[in-house]
Design a protein around this motif. Structure first.
Motif, PDB file in Angstrom:
ATOM      1  N   THR A   1       1.691   7.839  35.645  1.00 16.93           N
ATOM      2  CA  THR A   1       1.517   9.102  36.375  1.00 16.93           C
ATOM      3  C   THR A   1       2.066   8.988  37.792  1.00 16.93           C
ATOM      4  N   ALA A   2       1.796   7.866  38.453  1.00 18.60           N
ATOM      5  CA  ALA A   2       2.286   7.664  39.817  1.00 18.60           C
ATOM      6  C   ALA A   2       3.803   7.643  39.853  1.00 18.60           C
TER       7      ALA A   2
ATOM      8  N   LEU B   1       6.193  10.245  41.756  1.00 25.80           N
ATOM      9  CA  LEU B   1       7.169   9.758  42.725  1.00 25.80           C
ATOM     10  C   LEU B   1       8.546  10.342  42.435  1.00 25.80           C
ATOM     11  N   LEU B   2       8.889  10.451  41.152  1.00 32.16           N
ATOM     12  CA  LEU B   2      10.147  11.095  40.765  1.00 32.16           C
ATOM     13  C   LEU B   2      10.143  12.565  41.159  1.00 32.16           C
ATOM     14  N   LEU B   3       9.020  13.249  40.923  1.00 31.44           N
ATOM     15  CA  LEU B   3       8.910  14.653  41.316  1.00 31.44           C
ATOM     16  C   LEU B   3       9.048  14.822  42.824  1.00 31.44           C
TER      17      LEU B   3
ATOM     18  N   LEU C   1      -1.262  14.524  45.111  1.00 24.32           N
ATOM     19  CA  LEU C   1      -1.506  13.967  43.779  1.00 24.32           C
ATOM     20  C   LEU C   1      -0.949  12.548  43.656  1.00 24.32           C
ATOM     21  N   LEU C   2       0.202  12.309  44.256  1.00 27.25           N
ATOM     22  CA  LEU C   2       0.768  10.959  44.249  1.00 27.25           C
ATOM     23  C   LEU C   2      -0.151   9.991  44.972  1.00 27.25           C
ATOM     24  N   PHE C   3      -0.684  10.421  46.097  1.00 25.19           N
ATOM     25  CA  PHE C   3      -1.603   9.571  46.852  1.00 25.19           C
ATOM     26  C   PHE C   3      -2.856   9.254  46.020  1.00 25.19           C
ATOM     27  N   ILE C   4      -3.429  10.283  45.392  1.00 30.42           N
ATOM     28  CA  ILE C   4      -4.638  10.080  44.571  1.00 30.42           C
ATOM     29  C   ILE C   4      -4.333   9.163  43.388  1.00 30.42           C
TER      30      ILE C   4
ATOM     31  N   LEU D   1       2.672   1.054  50.016  1.00 31.91           N
ATOM     32  CA  LEU D   1       3.188   2.369  49.660  1.00 31.91           C
ATOM     33  C   LEU D   1       2.197   3.465  50.051  1.00 31.91           C
ATOM     34  N   VAL D   2       0.922   3.199  49.825  1.00 31.14           N
ATOM     35  CA  VAL D   2      -0.110   4.137  50.289  1.00 31.14           C
ATOM     36  C   VAL D   2      -0.089   4.229  51.813  1.00 31.14           C
TER      37      VAL D   2
END
Length: 493
Positions: free
Chosen positions: A3-4, A8-10, A65-68, A157-158
């Motif tokens: 999902t991450a 990241l691609l999005l 959402l990427l962060f979560i 990365l976070v």
């Protein structure tokens, strides 16, 4: 983790519109021009928030959402890794011959089993394994640094996401033109243009000032190309704060760093000081006028506006030529960017300047639609032409104008980006974690003491790798040779 990676691609795809269309935060004039040229497409793109890509609802949603997702990935992996660090290596499998890198080492008869096990533990520890003894065998495991580095990569990365999300609110960038001998104070009202995050106000700006003492440009004339090539630009400024002054210099790609802000040199030009008097001889205007360069020889365009003091409001649209020559057509041109023969020409207009309507006007442009031209063009009166130190009479007895002096100006960008430090540190950890995880192998090894026939002792060596490990067989062979100290090694078919 999948999902991450998808998010990241999005995020990367979502950032593409920010480079294809102008952004309000970085190029507001470009957005206005886009709207004028194609209002229908502008309405569609604006509804999709593409002119505010990086602060849009959809981009922020992907970001959050990427962060979560990353946090949800890191927490269980960290917990599992801590447990693995505290746990003993796994017990020795019953049948080592099924594992990779299996070796048999035949020892002399009558060896002490306990001493052999102790020797096996020493061999594994020497090779960097964390060991545990299980009866007649020793288990070893190493490469925990691989998972540690992987977690460091994800934590960093976070850190990048947090640094960008929080630091952007305190980020600002402002542009200002400073003329030689004048000062600039770092406050919102002093900027020509200013963009900032949501948490920036006058209180958050560092209280200091800049005074431009001098500007020096160095050129070299290229005889082959017939143009002047710039070699160096140096702006000497005084940094003013709380009654103290510190002289510093600014060059291209060598900004002035002060109290968390960076002052970049963007451009330069000339700002002729013009003095205008009314028919009675009273000075109604005496200021340096910034002329914006139009070519590499600094042929420049400038505007003079006199709203009060004369019989009518007067606007002048002029050109400045640092090294003026007369072409065959009779027009003027500049042949060198340094002021070897400075000449200024002015077309004069009278009428409403539009300064009383309460609408902000661009000081570098003159709207002549509602004005009457009285000098230059097809008016029958020649344009006002002035050399340095010369004076001329304005048409219709409006007064006189004098070209007093020729100071220079610089345009600077004052930039504060608190995201640089956290993002820079996080980026270092990202690279370090990634490189370490690529070169460290997570590997397990076992050495088992087996009693063979004729009271002969046999040592079994085998290993197991978590992931691809082309060097596993060679590593087990090295362990077997280290243990046997030259004894004959029989490989299992």
């Amino acid at each position: 983790m999948k999902t991450a990676l998808f998010l990241l691609l999005l995020l990367a795809l979502g950032a593409i519109p920010g480079s294809l269309v102008p952004q309000r935060a970085a190029d507001p004039n470009g957005v206005i021009q886009f709207q004028r040229e194609d209002p229908e497409l502008f309405a569609v793109l604006d509804a999709l928030q593409l002119f505010d890509t990086y602060t849009s609802v959809w981009f922020s949603a992907i970001y959050i959402l990427l962060f979560i997702s990353l946090v949800g990935c890191i927490i269980p992996r960290t917990t599992h890794h801590i447990k693995a660090l505290r746990a003993a290596p796994p017990k020795t499998p019953k049948n080592l011959s099924r594992l990779e890198g299996y070796h048999l080492v035949e020892l002399e008869s009558g060896v002490d089993p306990d001493a052999t096990v102790a020797r096996a533990r020493q061999v594994l520890q020497k090779a960097g394994y964390r060991t545990a003894v299980y009866g007649n065998s020793v288990a070893g495991e190493k490469g925990y640094l691989r998972e540690t580095a992987n977690l460091v990569f994800h934590f960093a990365l976070v850190g990048v996401l947090l640094g960008l999300a929080l630091g952007t609110g305190f980020k600002y960038s402002g542009q200002r033109v400073i003329v030689e001998g004048t000062s600039f104070t770092n406050q919102l009202a002093s900027y020509d243009s200013f963009t900032s995050g949501a948490f920036v106000d006058d209180e958050s700006l560092v209280p200091y000032g800049l005074r431009l003492e001098s500007f020096e440009a160095e050129y070299e004339f290229d005889t082959n190309a017939g143009v002047a090539q710039p070699l160096d630009f140096v702006a000497t400024v005084d940094v003013l704060r709380e009654g103290t002054s510190e002289q510093r210099s600014i060059r291209v790609n060598q900004p002035l760093d002060y109290e968390g802000t960076s002052v970049y040199l963007l451009g330069n030009g000339f700002a002729p000081r013009v003095t205008i008097t009314n028919p009675e001889g009273d000075v109604v205007y005496s200021e340096p006028v910034v002329f914006l360069p139009q070519d590499s020889n600094l042929t420049s365009l400038g505007v003079v506006k006199i709203p009060d003091g004369l019989d009518e409001q007067v606007g002048m649209l002029g050109f400045f030529y640092p090294s003026a020559v007369v072409l065959d057509s009779g027009a003027l041109s500049s042949v060198f960017p340094e002021p070897q023969q400075p000449v200024m020409t002015l077309n004069v207009f009278t009428g409403d300047l539009g300064l009383d309507e309460g609408i902000p006007r661009n000081v570098y442009s003159l709207e002549t639609e509602d004005m009457t031209q009285i000098a230059g063009g097809d008016t029958g009166n020649p344009a006002v032409v002035l050399g340095l130190g010369q004076s001329a009479e304005l048409p219709h007895g409006l007064g006189s104008i004098t070209f007093e002096s020729l100071p220079r100006f610089v345009s600077v960008d004052i930039h504060r980006d608190p995201t640089q430090l956290p993002v820079g540190i996080s980026s270092v950890f990202i690279v370090a974690g990634l490189v370490t995880s690529l070169f460290v192998v997570r590997r397990r090894a076992w050495i088992k003491v087996v009693e063979g026939g004729d009271q002969q002792t046999v040592i079994e060596v085998a290993g197991l790798s978590r992931g691809d490990d082309p060097g596993l067989d060679a590593a087990m062979d090295a362990l077997a040779k280290e243990f046997s100290q030259g004894a004959e090694i029989t490989l299992k078919p």
